[in-house]
Design a protein around this motif. Sequence first.
Motif, mmCIF file in Angstrom:
data_model
loop_
_atom_site.group_PDB
_atom_site.id
_atom_site.type_symbol
_atom_site.label_atom_id
_atom_site.label_comp_id
_atom_site.label_asym_id
_atom_site.label_seq_id
_atom_site.Cartn_x
_atom_site.Cartn_y
_atom_site.Cartn_z
ATOM 1 N N ASP A 172 4.902 -1.247 0.677
ATOM 2 C CA ASP A 172 4.127 -2.341 1.124
ATOM 3 C C ASP A 172 4.522 -2.806 2.311
ATOM 4 N N HIS A 173 3.788 -3.438 3.082
ATOM 5 C CA HIS A 173 3.911 -4.008 4.301
ATOM 6 C C HIS A 173 4.883 -3.193 5.244
ATOM 7 N N CYS A 174 4.452 -1.928 5.232
ATOM 8 C CA CYS A 174 5.460 -0.784 6.176
ATOM 9 C C CYS A 174 4.524 -0.547 7.296
ATOM 10 N N SER A 209 -0.323 -2.154 4.352
ATOM 11 C CA SER A 209 0.425 -1.258 5.362
ATOM 12 C C SER A 209 -0.371 -0.678 6.705
ATOM 13 N N ASN A 253 -4.711 -0.806 3.722
ATOM 14 C CA ASN A 253 -3.926 -0.266 4.728
ATOM 15 C C ASN A 253 -5.024 -0.215 5.862
#
Length: 254
Positions: A172-174, A209, A253
């Motif tokens: 997550d959140h990459c 992401s 995403n």
Amino acid sequence: MYTTTLSRYGVARSIFVSLLVLFGFSAAEAATIVVPAGGNIQAAINAAQFGDTIILQAGATYETPADFQAYTLPNKGSGSSYITITSSAPAPPNGTRVTLAHRASMPKLVVKKGSTFFEALAGAHHYRLSNLWFTNKQGGTTTQLLGINGEDITHPDPRDPQVNWPNNIIVDHCFFNPVEWDMYPEANLCSSVNVAVGLVGINVTIRDSMMKGFGALYGSGVGADQPNCGTIAQDGESVIMVAPPGPILIDNNQ
């Protein structure tokens, strides 16, 4: 209870935990393991227990150990709490997709050549990768930035549900991009990496992401913004799935 929570023990405790990571030792029931720039990520992963958090420094750069060698996420046996690998800076709230502006708050994870940065081994489970920036080194071509080590799944048919698939993994959140996208933002016509995430298995979540710069001709480095930068068409995916049992959730995403 013996922990390595930095907020409780302060700077001296942080230095102590960092030394443990650098030299490959672990503390019993550690809750937080800090890996400074240049520290040993694999030692931290090996030392981590279910429920622990591995902190990488925001803005610092970490490279894979060698060409064709990734950091591995092993099967640690029985447990149901997540081992989290994340930034020293907080991630945006769940449901908020990261943007380019968020990258400054992420550690930069760089693939040297020919591997992913993290590879989930057979049966690896309950890992969360959060608020991390994945890219590669200029001239260091590779296939995926994050993936599964298929060589460790030794079974006649990878579609068989009895395969020891990685499971319960969250990304997550990459932010993912080949190096050419940073050289020519939004204009790279060549890419030295064709897939951001090839992480398949059971109960896998990829959310919030951003994947930029994939899906281009095969080529790398200077001139990747020119029409003649490469002659080989390659497939390009933000997330690639072959034949895992799933479920796999891909949500919010870009």
